[in-house]
Design an enzyme around this catalytic site. Structure first.
Site, PDB file in Angstrom:
ATOM      1  CD  GLU A  84     -28.649   8.690  20.799  1.00 39.76           C
ATOM      2  OE1 GLU A  84     -27.635   9.382  20.668  1.00 39.76           O
ATOM      3  OE2 GLU A  84     -29.072   8.288  21.901  1.00 39.76           O
ATOM      4  NE  ARG A  94     -22.660  -0.658  30.685  1.00 44.10           N
ATOM      5  CZ  ARG A  94     -23.609  -1.281  31.380  1.00 44.10           C
ATOM      6  NH1 ARG A  94     -23.294  -2.085  32.375  1.00 44.10           N
ATOM      7  NH2 ARG A  94     -24.891  -1.088  31.102  1.00 44.10           N
ATOM      8  CB  CYS A 147     -29.210   1.274  20.591  1.00 38.42           C
ATOM      9  SG  CYS A 147     -30.609   0.617  21.514  1.00 38.42           S
ATOM     10  CG  HIS A 173     -30.919   5.550  23.203  1.00 36.17           C
ATOM     11  ND1 HIS A 173     -29.707   5.737  22.567  1.00 36.17           N
ATOM     12  CD2 HIS A 173     -31.011   4.201  23.447  1.00 36.17           C
ATOM     13  CE1 HIS A 173     -29.107   4.551  22.439  1.00 36.17           C
ATOM     14  NE2 HIS A 173     -29.857   3.618  22.963  1.00 36.17           N
TER      15      HIS A 173
HETATM   16  N1  PCA Z   1     -31.177  -0.482  24.273  1.00 41.18           N
HETATM   17  C1  PCA Z   1     -29.844  -1.022  24.079  1.00 41.18           C
HETATM   18  C2  PCA Z   1     -30.013  -2.156  23.114  1.00 41.18           C
HETATM   19  C3  PCA Z   1     -31.473  -2.470  23.079  1.00 41.18           C
HETATM   20  C4  PCA Z   1     -32.120  -1.325  23.743  1.00 41.18           C
HETATM   21  O1  PCA Z   1     -33.325  -1.132  23.825  1.00 41.18           O
HETATM   22  C5  PCA Z   1     -28.840   0.031  23.635  1.00 41.18           C
HETATM   23  O2  PCA Z   1     -28.986   1.197  24.002  1.00 41.18           O
HETATM   24  O3  PCA Z   1     -27.879  -0.289  22.924  1.00 41.18           O
END
Ligand code: PCA
Length: 221
Positions: A84, A94, A147, A173
């Site tokens: 990111e 959401r 996240c 991610h």
């Molecule tokens: N993904 C979520 C929160 C925890 C995770 O593993 C997110 O993208 O915010």
């Protein structure tokens, strides 16, 4: 336990949104104790809960001074590992978190700046992953759920705590595991072993590349 210099903190999340597994934690824990470029990896699981996740991050940061902190989280629907670029100072959920909270347009840090950039060499990481045959792209949004909350909280701590001034940090991610995709036919996934290999390449790159490479990671939308 207080770790000496030369350690890397990797966080992953507990399952959320009716899932029973979260690849971010499975990948992180697979490398707990792994030594990379002289630094020992410590894996810590975070709750998928606004506020509590940042508190758990604080506890982890209090155990010695990591030179590198990498947060991992699941982004179902993504096909690649996606470092990111930016964390925004906004919680806008959401779906409810694992404690039933669903903040709308609340700051992560009321007095913090609008956003922080990752201090990981995200372009070099994408290049290194692709060179190893591992699909990766820069992501320009970490969303506005837990996240992004943890990513922002991490970067705020690195920016404001003198003891952490030398540490680098960021967030990545990751895609679903095949067993998750099997429940949602057509959904993209990546095997755990492949994702563990991706984390190894990512950590090695983050520990060795100081200045990021100048290649595009931009998108039109
Ligand atoms: N993904 C979520 C929160 C925890 C995770 O593993 C997110 O993208 O915010």
């Amino acid at each position: 336990m207080t770790l000496a210099n030369g350690h890397v903190l990797v966080t992953g999340f507990e399952p959320f949104d009716r899932d029973t597994v979260n690849p971010s934690w499975e990948v992180a824990r697979a490398l707990d104790g792994w030594v990379c470029e002289g630094a020992t990896v410590r894996a810590v699981q975070l709750p998928c809960v606004f506020g509590r996740a940042a508190e758990r991050l604080d506890e982890a940061l209090a155990h010695g001074m990591p030179q590198l902190v990498v947060g991992l989280g699941l982004a179902s629907g993504r096909t690649e590992w996606t470092p990111e670029r930016v964390a925004v100072n906004c919680d806008d959920a959401r779906i409810p978190d694992n404690a039933g909270q669903q903040p709308i347009d609340q700051p992560v840090e009321p007095l913090g700046p609008a956003a922080y950039f990752s201090s990981l060499p995200i372009k070099a990481i994408v290049q290194a992953l692709r060179a190893q045959g591992l699909p990766a792209s820069v992501s320009n949004t970490a969303g506005s759920f837990v996240c992004n909350h943890v990513f922002y909280a991490l970067m705020h701590r690195l920016a404001t705590r003198p003891a952490l001034a030398a540490a680098r940090g960021g967030f990545v991610h990751v895609p679903c595991l095949p067993e998750q995709a099997a429940l949602h036919p057509g959904a993209p996934s990546m095997a755990l072993a492949t994702q563990v290999q991706a984390l190894q390449v990512l950590l090695r790159t983050a520990l060795t590349v100081r200045a990021d490479v100048r290649v595009t990671g931009g998108q039109l939308h």
